[in-house]
Scaffold this active site. Structure first.
Site, PDB file in Angstrom:
ATOM      1  N   HIS A  52       0.834  -1.184   0.000  1.00 22.11           N
ATOM      2  CA  HIS A  52       0.000   0.000   0.000  1.00 22.11           C
ATOM      3  C   HIS A  52       0.879   1.248   0.000  1.00 22.11           C
ATOM      4  O   HIS A  52       2.097   1.182   0.196  1.00 22.11           O
ATOM      5  CB  HIS A  52      -0.919  -0.002   1.211  1.00 22.11           C
ATOM      6  CG  HIS A  52      -1.973  -1.081   1.156  1.00 22.11           C
ATOM      7  ND1 HIS A  52      -2.952  -1.200   2.114  1.00 22.11           N
ATOM      8  CD2 HIS A  52      -2.204  -2.070   0.256  1.00 22.11           C
ATOM      9  CE1 HIS A  52      -3.733  -2.226   1.820  1.00 22.11           C
ATOM     10  NE2 HIS A  52      -3.296  -2.766   0.698  1.00 22.11           N
ATOM     11  N   GLU A  54       0.979   3.889   2.143  1.00 19.78           N
ATOM     12  CA  GLU A  54       1.530   4.370   3.416  1.00 19.78           C
ATOM     13  C   GLU A  54       2.816   3.666   3.829  1.00 19.78           C
ATOM     14  O   GLU A  54       3.804   4.340   4.187  1.00 19.78           O
ATOM     15  CB  GLU A  54       0.473   4.252   4.524  1.00 19.78           C
ATOM     16  CG  GLU A  54      -0.763   5.113   4.304  1.00 19.78           C
ATOM     17  CD  GLU A  54      -1.885   4.369   3.615  1.00 19.78           C
ATOM     18  OE1 GLU A  54      -3.070   4.592   3.972  1.00 19.78           O
ATOM     19  OE2 GLU A  54      -1.582   3.531   2.726  1.00 19.78           O
ATOM     20  N   SER A 170     -14.154   2.392 -41.304  1.00 16.50           N
ATOM     21  CA  SER A 170     -14.043   3.239 -40.118  1.00 16.50           C
ATOM     22  C   SER A 170     -12.613   3.663 -39.790  1.00 16.50           C
ATOM     23  O   SER A 170     -12.423   4.484 -38.895  1.00 16.50           O
ATOM     24  CB  SER A 170     -14.629   2.508 -38.905  1.00 16.50           C
ATOM     25  OG  SER A 170     -13.910   1.312 -38.646  1.00 16.50           O
ATOM     26  N   TRP A 172      -9.283   5.606 -40.763  1.00 18.28           N
ATOM     27  CA  TRP A 172      -9.468   6.123 -39.402  1.00 18.28           C
ATOM     28  C   TRP A 172     -10.260   7.406 -39.509  1.00 18.28           C
ATOM     29  O   TRP A 172      -9.933   8.280 -40.309  1.00 18.28           O
ATOM     30  CB  TRP A 172      -8.120   6.366 -38.715  1.00 18.28           C
ATOM     31  CG  TRP A 172      -7.333   5.140 -38.509  1.00 18.28           C
ATOM     32  CD1 TRP A 172      -6.289   4.688 -39.261  1.00 18.28           C
ATOM     33  CD2 TRP A 172      -7.508   4.202 -37.433  1.00 18.28           C
ATOM     34  NE1 TRP A 172      -5.793   3.521 -38.730  1.00 18.28           N
ATOM     35  CE2 TRP A 172      -6.525   3.205 -37.594  1.00 18.28           C
ATOM     36  CE3 TRP A 172      -8.381   4.099 -36.362  1.00 18.28           C
ATOM     37  CZ2 TRP A 172      -6.398   2.129 -36.723  1.00 18.28           C
ATOM     38  CZ3 TRP A 172      -8.247   3.036 -35.494  1.00 18.28           C
ATOM     39  CH2 TRP A 172      -7.272   2.067 -35.678  1.00 18.28           C
ATOM     40  N   THR A 198     -18.517  -5.220 -32.435  1.00 22.47           N
ATOM     41  CA  THR A 198     -17.231  -4.549 -32.613  1.00 22.47           C
ATOM     42  C   THR A 198     -16.099  -5.559 -32.695  1.00 22.47           C
ATOM     43  O   THR A 198     -15.174  -5.418 -33.504  1.00 22.47           O
ATOM     44  CB  THR A 198     -16.981  -3.568 -31.456  1.00 22.47           C
ATOM     45  OG1 THR A 198     -17.970  -2.543 -31.488  1.00 22.47           O
ATOM     46  CG2 THR A 198     -15.601  -2.929 -31.558  1.00 22.47           C
TER      47      THR A 198
END
Length: 369
Positions: A52, A54, A170, A172, A198
């Protein structure tokens, strides 16, 4: 809140952001230890969630931590997990004061870290910059309080809201600069998600490229029947980069087994009206698996489902200076709205130019959690 408290908390928040997308299911926390106006230690949640923030900052500070002020973007934890409580580490270091950005709503802490610090005679101040801290930890908060990750929907299209021509071309619409920003956004999320359409049409890899990342986001595909090509880029790389496929509970067992043999995780989710995948249940499943933030890149049908179910927390748009016309494919599928009052609304956070395109970022209003 003093100006110094705000200053050091901003630094803690910026440090915590370095762990975004790398630390799930833990929060991406930042910590700064200050003594006599000088930083003596700093840290942020390490990849994988441990150590972590701390204890890393305390190790760097060493004996200088005694009598120092600690700024931490989220309340120090008060429970034993795979590591000891951070509140106890701060007590052992004999710090004088702890400033927190936000109270931790996790039931295992939820004020317990603050109570433990105060019981040990350590002054606690906060929340400080709470709105900023809440935004920084929105994915973790969403998983704890709503059981699901926060969700960002990204749409990239023409000025008239089209993502492809009528023939499906599509690449770009937006430019290279916008695509690089998208990779940076993927990097800051635990997972990248698309719908089956997609995945079939674009054959994407959904990876972060040219950013020097050591830990790729999980790739998530939602497909009711799991009718995805077994020779796709996703299939070929399932053992190298995590791939989770979410399907309806009625998907054929042989198809599920085939994807599992390729290295993918297959997760069954509920289906709703018309047999479509219940996107709300899908996000709950992802939350149970530990994800705190998901970056959805379409397509139109999935985007419409998520918006209709009020599951989109942040909306990111890239708009190119071209027009494709009504025959082009829309960025968002049909939502069946009869009144403007039924449309989900978002508040603009920021907008600007990226290369030749415009980037605009929005947050849902009102927040219901």
């Amino acid at each position: 809140m003093t100006q110094d408290d705000a200053r050091w908390m901003r630094l803690a928040l910026s440090l915590g952001a370095r762990g975004a997308g790398q630390v799930w299911p833990n929060p991406a926390v930042g910590c700064v230890i200050v003594k006599q106006g000088r930083v003596v230690g700093r840290g942020w949640t390490a990849p994988g969630g441990r150590p972590h923030a701390e204890p890393q900052a305390l190790e760097q500070a060493g004996e200088a931590a005694t009598g120092a002020t600690v700024y931490v973007s989220l309340e120090p934890c008060a429970h034993w997990g795979q590591t000891p409580p951070c509140a106890d580490a701060l007590i052992r270091a004999s710090v004088a004061r702890v400033v927190v950005g936000l109270r931790d709503p996790d039931p295992r802490t939820d004020g317990g870290g603050i109570d433990r610090l105060r019981a040990a005679g350590i002054a606690v101040t906060g929340p400080v910059l709470e709105d900023d801290a809440r935004h920084a930890h929105r994915g973790f908060l969403s998983r704890v309080q709503r059981g699901r990750p926060s969700l960002t929907l990204k749409l990239a299209g023409s000025f008239d809201g089209r993502i492809a021509t009528a023939t499906g071309e599509s690449q770009w619409i937006t430019g290279a600069a916008a695509r690089r920003v998208v990779h940076a956004m993927r990097m800051r999320h635990d997972a990248v998600m698309v719908g089956a359409g997609t995945a079939r049409a674009d054959d994407p890899s959904l990876t972060v490229r040219d950013m020097g990342v050591a830990r790729q986001p999980v790739r998530v595909v939602i497909s009711r029947h799991l009718d995805l090509p077994l020779d796709s880029v996703l299939a070929r790389t399932a053992r190298d980069v995590p791939l989770w496929v979410l399907c309806g509970k009625g998907a054929a067992e042989r198809v599920c087994a085939a994807w599992q043999e390729l290295g993918a995780r297959v997760l069954a989710v509920a289906t709703g009206a018309g047999g479509q995948v219940d996107v709300a249940d899908a996000l709950q499943v992802l939350g149970r698996e530990g994800l705190t933030s998901v970056f959805c890149e379409g397509g139109g049908a999935l985007a419409a489902s998520l918006l209709s179910a009020d599951l989109v927390d942040d909306l990111v748009g890239f708009t190119a200076g071209m027009a494709i016309g009504a025959e082009g494919q829309p960025a968002i599928g049909a939502m069946g709205l009869a009144q403007l009052s039924e449309a989900p609304r978002f508040q603009l956070r920021k907008a600007g130019r990226v290369g030749a395109d415009v980037l605009h970022e929005w947050t849902r209003i009102p927040s219901s959690w």
